[in-house]
Design a protein around this motif. Structure first.
Motif, PDB file in Angstrom:
ATOM      1  N   PHE A 163       0.820  -1.212   0.000  1.00  0.00           N
ATOM      2  CA  PHE A 163       0.000   0.000   0.000  1.00  0.00           C
ATOM      3  C   PHE A 163       0.851   1.257   0.000  1.00  0.00           C
ATOM      4  O   PHE A 163       1.895   1.323   0.653  1.00  0.00           O
ATOM      5  N   ILE A 164       0.380   2.250  -0.744  1.00  0.00           N
ATOM      6  CA  ILE A 164       0.854   3.626  -0.585  1.00  0.00           C
ATOM      7  C   ILE A 164      -0.226   4.355   0.189  1.00  0.00           C
ATOM      8  O   ILE A 164      -1.344   4.538  -0.301  1.00  0.00           O
ATOM      9  N   CYS A 165       0.100   4.750   1.393  1.00  0.00           N
ATOM     10  CA  CYS A 165      -0.823   5.466   2.271  1.00  0.00           C
ATOM     11  C   CYS A 165      -0.448   6.948   2.276  1.00  0.00           C
ATOM     12  O   CYS A 165       0.735   7.282   2.307  1.00  0.00           O
ATOM     13  N   GLY A 166      -1.442   7.807   2.231  1.00  0.00           N
ATOM     14  CA  GLY A 166      -1.189   9.245   2.289  1.00  0.00           C
ATOM     15  C   GLY A 166      -1.782  10.026   1.141  1.00  0.00           C
ATOM     16  O   GLY A 166      -1.895  11.263   1.212  1.00  0.00           O
ATOM     17  N   LEU A 167      -2.199   9.343   0.079  1.00  0.00           N
ATOM     18  CA  LEU A 167      -2.714  10.038  -1.098  1.00  0.00           C
ATOM     19  C   LEU A 167      -4.062  10.698  -0.832  1.00  0.00           C
ATOM     20  O   LEU A 167      -4.428  11.665  -1.500  1.00  0.00           O
ATOM     21  N   TYR A 168      -4.800  10.191   0.132  1.00  0.00           N
ATOM     22  CA  TYR A 168      -6.063  10.828   0.510  1.00  0.00           C
ATOM     23  C   TYR A 168      -5.801  12.231   1.063  1.00  0.00           C
ATOM     24  O   TYR A 168      -6.536  13.182   0.769  1.00  0.00           O
ATOM     25  N   HIS A 169      -4.747  12.362   1.841  1.00  0.00           N
ATOM     26  CA  HIS A 169      -4.395  13.654   2.421  1.00  0.00           C
ATOM     27  C   HIS A 169      -3.638  14.537   1.429  1.00  0.00           C
ATOM     28  O   HIS A 169      -3.771  15.768   1.464  1.00  0.00           O
ATOM     29  N   LYS A 199       1.459  -5.948  -6.342  1.00  0.00           N
ATOM     30  CA  LYS A 199       0.103  -5.410  -6.459  1.00  0.00           C
ATOM     31  C   LYS A 199       0.042  -4.139  -5.621  1.00  0.00           C
ATOM     32  O   LYS A 199      -0.163  -4.179  -4.415  1.00  0.00           O
ATOM     33  N   LEU A 200       0.224  -3.019  -6.284  1.00  0.00           N
ATOM     34  CA  LEU A 200       0.290  -1.736  -5.605  1.00  0.00           C
ATOM     35  C   LEU A 200      -1.116  -1.180  -5.399  1.00  0.00           C
ATOM     36  O   LEU A 200      -1.900  -1.075  -6.348  1.00  0.00           O
ATOM     37  N   LEU A 201      -1.425  -0.822  -4.161  1.00  0.00           N
ATOM     38  CA  LEU A 201      -2.746  -0.319  -3.802  1.00  0.00           C
ATOM     39  C   LEU A 201      -2.603   0.998  -3.055  1.00  0.00           C
ATOM     40  O   LEU A 201      -1.570   1.278  -2.461  1.00  0.00           O
ATOM     41  N   LYS A 202      -3.638   1.802  -3.082  1.00  0.00           N
ATOM     42  CA  LYS A 202      -3.654   3.018  -2.286  1.00  0.00           C
ATOM     43  C   LYS A 202      -4.798   2.938  -1.280  1.00  0.00           C
ATOM     44  O   LYS A 202      -5.824   2.311  -1.533  1.00  0.00           O
ATOM     45  N   GLY A 203      -4.601   3.582  -0.138  1.00  0.00           N
ATOM     46  CA  GLY A 203      -5.627   3.528   0.890  1.00  0.00           C
ATOM     47  C   GLY A 203      -5.038   3.491   2.282  1.00  0.00           C
ATOM     48  O   GLY A 203      -3.869   3.811   2.498  1.00  0.00           O
ATOM     49  N   HIS A 204      -5.855   3.085   3.240  1.00  0.00           N
ATOM     50  CA  HIS A 204      -5.471   3.057   4.660  1.00  0.00           C
ATOM     51  C   HIS A 204      -5.119   4.455   5.170  1.00  0.00           C
ATOM     52  O   HIS A 204      -4.295   4.595   6.079  1.00  0.00           O
ATOM     53  N   ASP A 205      -5.727   5.483   4.576  1.00  0.00           N
ATOM     54  CA  ASP A 205      -5.430   6.838   5.019  1.00  0.00           C
ATOM     55  C   ASP A 205      -6.690   7.668   5.236  1.00  0.00           C
ATOM     56  O   ASP A 205      -6.648   8.893   5.225  1.00  0.00           O
ATOM     57  N   GLY A 206      -7.823   6.988   5.432  1.00  0.00           N
ATOM     58  CA  GLY A 206      -9.078   7.687   5.687  1.00  0.00           C
ATOM     59  C   GLY A 206      -9.916   7.777   4.428  1.00  0.00           C
ATOM     60  O   GLY A 206      -9.394   7.886   3.315  1.00  0.00           O
ATOM     61  N   GLY A 207     -11.240   7.695   4.605  1.00  0.00           N
ATOM     62  CA  GLY A 207     -12.123   7.864   3.462  1.00  0.00           C
ATOM     63  C   GLY A 207     -12.318   6.625   2.621  1.00  0.00           C
ATOM     64  O   GLY A 207     -12.902   6.689   1.531  1.00  0.00           O
ATOM     65  N   TYR A 211       3.447   6.808   2.948  1.00  0.00           N
ATOM     66  CA  TYR A 211       3.846   5.674   3.793  1.00  0.00           C
ATOM     67  C   TYR A 211       3.704   4.401   2.976  1.00  0.00           C
ATOM     68  O   TYR A 211       2.642   4.137   2.403  1.00  0.00           O
ATOM     69  N   ILE A 212       4.777   3.614   2.926  1.00  0.00           N
ATOM     70  CA  ILE A 212       4.787   2.357   2.197  1.00  0.00           C
ATOM     71  C   ILE A 212       4.772   1.203   3.194  1.00  0.00           C
ATOM     72  O   ILE A 212       5.635   1.127   4.080  1.00  0.00           O
ATOM     73  N   GLY A 213       3.807   0.300   3.058  1.00  0.00           N
ATOM     74  CA  GLY A 213       3.745  -0.831   3.982  1.00  0.00           C
ATOM     75  C   GLY A 213       2.726  -1.868   3.537  1.00  0.00           C
ATOM     76  O   GLY A 213       1.945  -1.643   2.607  1.00  0.00           O
ATOM     77  N   VAL A 214       2.744  -2.992   4.215  1.00  0.00           N
ATOM     78  CA  VAL A 214       1.780  -4.061   3.953  1.00  0.00           C
ATOM     79  C   VAL A 214       0.825  -4.152   5.141  1.00  0.00           C
ATOM     80  O   VAL A 214       1.077  -3.593   6.207  1.00  0.00           O
ATOM     81  N   GLU A 215      -0.250  -4.858   4.946  1.00  0.00           N
ATOM     82  CA  GLU A 215      -1.196  -5.061   6.033  1.00  0.00           C
ATOM     83  C   GLU A 215      -0.623  -6.051   7.055  1.00  0.00           C
ATOM     84  O   GLU A 215       0.298  -6.816   6.757  1.00  0.00           O
ATOM     85  N   ASP A 216      -1.191  -6.030   8.256  1.00  0.00           N
ATOM     86  CA  ASP A 216      -0.718  -6.921   9.312  1.00  0.00           C
ATOM     87  C   ASP A 216      -0.827  -8.378   8.887  1.00  0.00           C
ATOM     88  O   ASP A 216      -1.801  -8.779   8.238  1.00  0.00           O
ATOM     89  N   HIS A 217       0.184  -9.159   9.249  1.00  0.00           N
ATOM     90  CA  HIS A 217       0.177 -10.596   8.997  1.00  0.00           C
ATOM     91  C   HIS A 217      -0.038 -11.321  10.325  1.00  0.00           C
ATOM     92  O   HIS A 217      -0.009 -10.693  11.401  1.00  0.00           O
TER      93      HIS A 217
END
Length: 316
Positions: free
Chosen positions: A220-226, A244-252, A276-282
Motif C-alpha cells: 500500500f501507498i498510504c497518504g494520497l487521501y491527504h 500489487k500496488l494499492l492506495k488507501g489506509h489513510d481515511g475515506g 507511507y509504504i507498507g503491507v497489512e498486518d500478517h
C-alpha cells in the motif's frame, strides 16, 4: 512394452512442456495485473538481505530499547551509513534523546545521515524507517523481521545507492528509535531539528514500515487521501512493479486508517506531506514468530527497488 513406454515418456514430456507454459503464462498474467514490469534492480540485494537477517537475529534481541541487542542494531546501522559515505548533522550520525522509561532506561537513539541534492540542496526529503521493536518479553524474543527490520534494511540499501546517484533534492535517511512507544524518535527529530534544518526546509516524508510478508504481494501507498497531488507517483509506479500496488489506509475508504500509526504522523501533524509504504498486518505481527525465515525475499527486494523508483519520481 518398449513402444508403449516410449509413448508414455513422450506424453509425459508434452504434459511437462504444457505445464511449464501454463506457469509462465500464469506468472505473466499475475505480473500484468499487478503492473507487469519489474522495477529496475538497482539495489545490492545481498547486502539488504544480510542487514535484514542480522537485525532480526538473536544478536539484536528484538531491538528493545535498553538492551544489548538494541545497541548492536545501533552499531550496525551507524556503521552502514558511515561506509556508504553519508554526511551527518553536527558531525554525528547518532542523535540521543530522552523518552519514556523502558527496560530501566529513558535513552533513545535516532540514527540520521544525509546526501546533498544536486539542484535544490536547500530542500530535504526525509526517508524514514524505525529500527526498534519489542525486545524480549516472557523469555521470548520478539524478532520484528517485518516490523521493522525490513524497512530499516531497505533504508540502508537506499542510502548506499543514492550516495552514488544523488537526486535533485537533498535526502535525509532517518532510522528512528522508539516508534513502538508512540513515535518518540520521530517526534524528537521534528521538535529538535539538527542545524541547519528547519521545518520549512523539509518538503516531505517517505516512511517505510513493514514491507514484507503479504501472501497476495500487496503493498500500500498510504497518504494520497491527504496529499492527492502525489497521485502521479502511484499511477507511474503501478506500471513499473510486479507487486500489487494499492492506495488507501489513510481515511475515506473501507480500510482501517494508518495515518496515526507510524512515524509519518509526526510529520503530518506539522503539515509536512507524507507517503507511507507498507503491507497489512500478517498473523505474526507483534509476535515472537515475526522471523527472518518467513520473508519472501523476491517480493521484498522488488518492493525495495520500487521504493527507489518512487523516490526518483518525487517532485515535492
Amino acid at each position: 512394452m518398449k513402444t508403449r513406454s516410449r509413448y508414455i515418456l513422450v506424453f509425459a514430456a508434452i504434459i511437462a512442456i504444457l505445464y511449464a507454459g501454463y506457469r509462465i503464462i500464469t506468472r505473466s498474467r499475475n505480473a500484468a495485473s499487478a503492473g507487469g514490469i519489474a522495477a529496475p534492480a538497482v539495489l545490492d540485494s545481498a547486502a539488504i538481505i544480510n542487514d535484514l537477517r542480522y537485525l532480526a537475529s538473536d544478536t539484536c534481541e528484538g531491538r528493545g530499547p535498553g538492551s544489548a541487542g538494541h545497541e548492536k542494531a545501533v552499531e550496525r546501522i551507524a556503521s552502514s551509513m558511515r561506509e556508504a559515505g553519508l554526511d551527518s548533522f553536527g558531525n554525528q550520525l547518532v542523535h540521543p534523546f530522552t523518552g519514556k522509561k523502558i527496560n530501566n532506561t529513558r535513552s533513545g537513539k535516532n540514527i540520521i545521515g544525509w546526501i546533498k541534492g544536486t539542484v535544490h540542496p536547500e530542500k530535504y526529503i526525509v526517508i524514514s524507517a524505525h529500527y526498534d521493536h519489542l525486545g524480549i518479553a516472557g523469555g521470548k524474543i520478539y524478532y520484528g523481521a517485518s516490523d521493522n527490520a525490513s524497512g530499516t534494511a531497505c533504508l540502508l540499501g537506499m542510502a548506499g545507492y543514492f550516495k552514488q546517484n544523488p537526486q535533485p533534492y537533498s535526502l535525509i535517511f532517518a532510522a528512528f528509535d522508539r516508534e513502538e512507544t508512540r513515535m518518540e524518535g520521530a517526534y524528537h527529530f521534528i521538535d529538535s531539528l539538527p542545524a541547519p534544518l528547519t521545518l520549512s526546509a523539509i518538503s516531505m516524508n517517505l516512511n517505510v514500515d513493514m514491507i514484507t510478508r503479504n501472501d497476495n504481494r500487496e503493498v500500500f501507498i498510504c497518504g494520497l487521501y491527504h496529499y492527492p497531488s502525489f497521485g502521479y507517483v502511484f499511477d507511474t509506479l503501478k506500471a513499473h512493479t510486479t507487486m500489487k500496488l494499492l492506495k488507501g489506509h489513510d481515511g475515506g475508504d473501507r480500510y482501517d486508517d494508518w495515518t496515526t500509526q507510524s512515524d509519518h504522523f509526526a510529520f503530518h501533524i506539522r503539515k509536512i506531506p507524507f507517503l507511507y509504504i507498507g503491507v497489512e498486518d500478517h498473523p505474526d505481527y507483534h509476535k515472537p514468530t515475526d522471523t527472518f525465515d518467513k520473508t519472501d525475499c523476491g517480493s521484498y527486494i522488488e518492493t525495495c527497488n520500487m521504493i527507489v523508483l518512487l523516490t526518483k519520481l518525487l517532485k515535492p
